[in-house]
Design a protein around this motif. Structure first.
Motif, short mmCIF file in Angstrom:
data_model
loop_
_atom_site.label_atom_id
_atom_site.label_comp_id
_atom_site.label_asym_id
_atom_site.label_seq_id
_atom_site.Cartn_x
_atom_site.Cartn_y
_atom_site.Cartn_z
N GLY A 1 0.82 -1.21 0.00
CA GLY A 1 0.00 0.00 0.00
C GLY A 1 0.85 1.25 0.00
N ALA A 2 1.92 1.24 0.79
CA ALA A 2 2.82 2.39 0.81
C ALA A 2 3.48 2.60 -0.54
CB ALA A 2 3.88 2.20 1.90
N LEU A 3 3.88 1.52 -1.17
CA LEU A 3 4.51 1.62 -2.50
C LEU A 3 3.51 2.13 -3.53
CD1 LEU A 3 6.61 -1.67 -2.50
CD2 LEU A 3 7.47 0.65 -2.19
N ASP A 4 2.27 1.65 -3.45
CA ASP A 4 1.25 2.12 -4.38
C ASP A 4 0.98 3.61 -4.21
OD1 ASP A 4 0.99 -0.42 -5.41
OD2 ASP A 4 -0.78 -0.93 -4.21
N ARG A 5 1.01 4.07 -2.97
CA ARG A 5 0.73 5.48 -2.71
C ARG A 5 1.93 6.38 -3.01
NH1 ARG A 5 -1.85 3.02 1.72
NH2 ARG A 5 0.02 3.24 3.01
N LEU A 6 3.11 5.77 -3.15
CA LEU A 6 4.35 6.53 -3.33
C LEU A 6 4.54 7.53 -2.19
CD1 LEU A 6 4.30 7.19 -7.19
CD2 LEU A 6 5.52 5.40 -5.94
N TYR A 7 4.16 7.09 -1.00
CA TYR A 7 4.29 7.91 0.20
C TYR A 7 5.07 7.06 1.19
CZ TYR A 7 2.58 11.78 3.17
OH TYR A 7 2.48 12.90 3.94
N LEU A 8 6.36 7.33 1.30
CA LEU A 8 7.24 6.38 1.97
C LEU A 8 7.72 6.80 3.35
CD1 LEU A 8 9.43 5.28 -1.09
CD2 LEU A 8 7.25 4.36 -0.28
N THR A 9 7.48 8.04 3.75
CA THR A 9 7.93 8.46 5.07
C THR A 9 6.92 9.40 5.71
OG1 THR A 9 9.80 9.34 6.35
CG2 THR A 9 9.28 10.44 4.27
N ASN A 10 6.74 9.24 7.03
CA ASN A 10 5.90 10.15 7.80
C ASN A 10 4.53 10.34 7.16
OD1 ASN A 10 5.64 11.74 10.12
ND2 ASN A 10 6.10 13.61 9.02
N GLY A 11 3.94 9.22 6.72
CA GLY A 11 2.68 9.29 5.99
C GLY A 11 1.52 8.66 6.75
N PRO A 12 0.53 8.15 6.03
CA PRO A 12 -0.69 7.65 6.67
C PRO A 12 -0.47 6.46 7.60
CG PRO A 12 -0.71 7.23 4.30
CD PRO A 12 0.42 8.15 4.56
N LEU A 13 0.49 5.61 7.29
CA LEU A 13 0.78 4.49 8.19
C LEU A 13 1.37 4.98 9.50
CD1 LEU A 13 2.19 1.74 5.77
CD2 LEU A 13 -0.08 1.84 6.84
N VAL A 14 2.21 5.99 9.42
CA VAL A 14 2.76 6.59 10.65
C VAL A 14 1.64 7.19 11.48
CG1 VAL A 14 4.24 8.42 11.57
CG2 VAL A 14 5.07 6.98 9.70
N ARG A 15 0.71 7.92 10.81
CA ARG A 15 -0.41 8.51 11.55
C ARG A 15 -1.25 7.42 12.23
NH1 ARG A 15 2.20 11.92 9.54
NH2 ARG A 15 3.25 11.40 11.48
N GLU A 16 -1.50 6.35 11.52
CA GLU A 16 -2.29 5.25 12.09
C GLU A 16 -1.54 4.61 13.26
OE1 GLU A 16 -4.26 0.95 10.78
OE2 GLU A 16 -3.26 2.20 9.27
N PHE A 17 -0.24 4.43 13.12
CA PHE A 17 0.57 3.87 14.19
C PHE A 17 0.53 4.76 15.43
CE2 PHE A 17 5.10 2.61 15.58
CZ PHE A 17 4.65 1.49 16.28
N GLU A 18 0.62 6.07 15.22
CA GLU A 18 0.56 7.01 16.34
C GLU A 18 -0.79 6.93 17.05
OE1 GLU A 18 3.61 10.58 14.95
OE2 GLU A 18 1.53 10.58 14.21
N GLU A 19 -1.85 6.83 16.29
CA GLU A 19 -3.19 6.75 16.89
C GLU A 19 -3.33 5.48 17.73
OE1 GLU A 19 -5.86 6.97 13.62
OE2 GLU A 19 -5.37 9.07 13.15
N ARG A 20 -2.85 4.39 17.19
CA ARG A 20 -2.95 3.11 17.92
C ARG A 20 -2.09 3.14 19.18
NH1 ARG A 20 -4.47 -0.19 20.54
NH2 ARG A 20 -4.31 -2.44 20.36
N LEU A 21 -0.91 3.72 19.09
CA LEU A 21 -0.03 3.81 20.26
C LEU A 21 -0.64 4.69 21.34
CD1 LEU A 21 3.46 4.13 18.56
CD2 LEU A 21 2.66 2.22 19.95
N ALA A 22 -1.26 5.78 20.94
CA ALA A 22 -1.90 6.66 21.91
C ALA A 22 -2.98 5.90 22.67
CB ALA A 22 -2.49 7.88 21.22
N GLU A 23 -3.72 5.05 21.98
CA GLU A 23 -4.73 4.23 22.65
C GLU A 23 -4.09 3.28 23.65
OE1 GLU A 23 -6.79 2.17 19.58
OE2 GLU A 23 -7.67 3.98 18.69
N VAL A 24 -3.00 2.64 23.25
CA VAL A 24 -2.31 1.70 24.15
C VAL A 24 -1.80 2.43 25.39
CG1 VAL A 24 -0.27 0.21 24.37
CG2 VAL A 24 -1.68 0.10 22.30
#
Length: 385
Positions: free
Chosen positions: A30-53
């Motif tokens: 998905g990251a390769l398809d989006r051509l968004y390789l750093t500090n992108g939507p996966l990072v935002r999702e990871f941050e949200e999940r970590l905040a919950e934890v």
């Protein structure tokens, strides 16, 4: 002992846990398809999940926990030449992260029961240059948070926690991650939740989190303006993909570690001078590290001899943390960084503790064999009674 090692393949401390390869591959594609390789939507999702934890509102993912400690210190207003009180019994990265940016670590002795910074010794170390306190939840056992927060509050000092070992653990029923000014997680490959390499700063303070985001990205604000100095501490999308995949199996990893912990306790029960270090009673523990202590006066054998015997059998145990931070360079011989003085409890722990393999790649039979090696070492040397 046999001539050939008991284990054909080495048993490692901190061997990486791998979640679903299919989910990881899906995220990477998905990251390769989006051509968004750093500090992108996966990072935002990871941050949200970590905040919950962590039970907080704000999380700032970074490329590793060492940089995370530095960013957190800078965001707290700590600068070069300032002093920060840190435990002597911790991995040297805690002190090195500060020292690298000119902050002077002032080492505090340990509580031998918990392994954490001895909060009763902290206040005596506060001086005119002290600008912060940093605790470490050693082996995932939480610090005495209430006492440290009271001391820090009374002196107007930021309180930071190196929480590299403690994701998923609790203190008085609350998740580790929401205490002090901020806490810093590690997702190094050896951690039971990993992002290949990475870290995160978690906090309840919105303004502090925003400062961290700016410092993470060269001081650039969310509006695109450069408001201050900064560094490049951003997490890439591949690391976030691995982190998310790892978080999905965190509970099962913790359960595997818990079962292993019980197996080691059973296997070493009653062995003179040897015991498995426990976690705080009534709290959730990730059991990321399986740590034993060996009292040479009782066992009749020093920890280092057991360590050597295990290595010979392909059990790659680790002497965490030996020597203590204040006993290694550059702190040992540089009074400008640290005035040498004995810290007896930290030094005693550094001579006794030994980390053994655990995690999903270590099964019951392997644990039984590791315990048997240790039992034979001790039985051969325990003084007759």
């Amino acid at each position: 002992m046999t001539d050939s090692p008991v284990f054909r393949e080495p048993l490692h401390v901190g061997r990486p846990n791998i979640g679903s390869r299919a989910r990881l591959t899906e995220r990477l594609e998905g990251a390769l398809d989006r051509l968004y390789l750093t500090n992108g939507p996966l990072v935002r999702e990871f941050e949200e999940r970590l905040a919950e934890v962590a039970g907080v509102d704000h999380c700032v993912a970074v490329c590793n926990a060492t940089i995370g400690l530095q960013v957190a210190a800078k965001a707290a207003g700590i600068r070069g030449g300032d002093e920060v009180i840190v435990p002597a019994f911790t991995w040297v990265a805690t002190a090195a992260a500060l020292d690298w940016i000119g902050i002077v670590p002032v080492f505090c002795d340990a509580d031998e029961t918990t392994g954490n910074i001895d909060w009763t010794k902290v206040e005596a170390l506060i001086g005119p240059r002290t600008r912060g306190i940093m605790g470490v939840h050693v082996f995932g056992r939480p610090c005495e948070v209430d006492e440290l927060e009271e001391i820090a509050g009374r002196h107007g000092l930021p309180l930071l926690f190196d929480s590299a070992h403690a994701i998923g653990c609790t203190y008085k029923g609350r998740p580790v991650g929401g205490f002090g000014t901020a806490e810093v997680y590690s997702f190094h490959a050896t951690k039971f939740v990993n992002s290949f390499e990475g870290g995160a700063i978690v906090t309840r303070d919105a303004e502090f989190a925003e400062r961290c985001r700016e410092l993470r990205n060269f001081g650039i604000t969310s509006a695109g303006e450069i408001r201050s100095g900064g560094t490049n501490a951003k997490m890439n999308e591949a690391a976030a993909a691995m982190g998310l995949t790892s978080l999905e199996v965190m509970d099962s990893l913790m359960e595997a570690n818990r079962i292993n912990h019980g197996r080691y306790e059973k296997g070493l029960d009653g062995l003179p001078g040897v015991w498995v270090r426990g976690q705080a009673e009534g709290e959730r523990a990730n059991h990321q590290y399986l740590v034993i202590e060996i009292d040479a006066a009782v066992a009749g054998i020093h920890r280092d001899e057991v360590h050597t015997a295990l290595i010979a059998q392909n059990v790659l145990s680790r002497r965490y943390f030996h020597p203590s931070c204040h006993q290694v360079e550059p702190y040992l011989s540089d009074p400008a960084r640290h005035a040498p003085h004995p810290l007896p409890h930290a030094e005693a722990l550094a001579e006794r503790v030994l980390a053994l393999p655990t995690g999903t790649t270590v099964g019951p039979s392997e644990i039984d064999q590791v315990c048997d090696i240790i039992r034979r070492c001790v039985s051969a040397r325990t003084p007759a009674r």
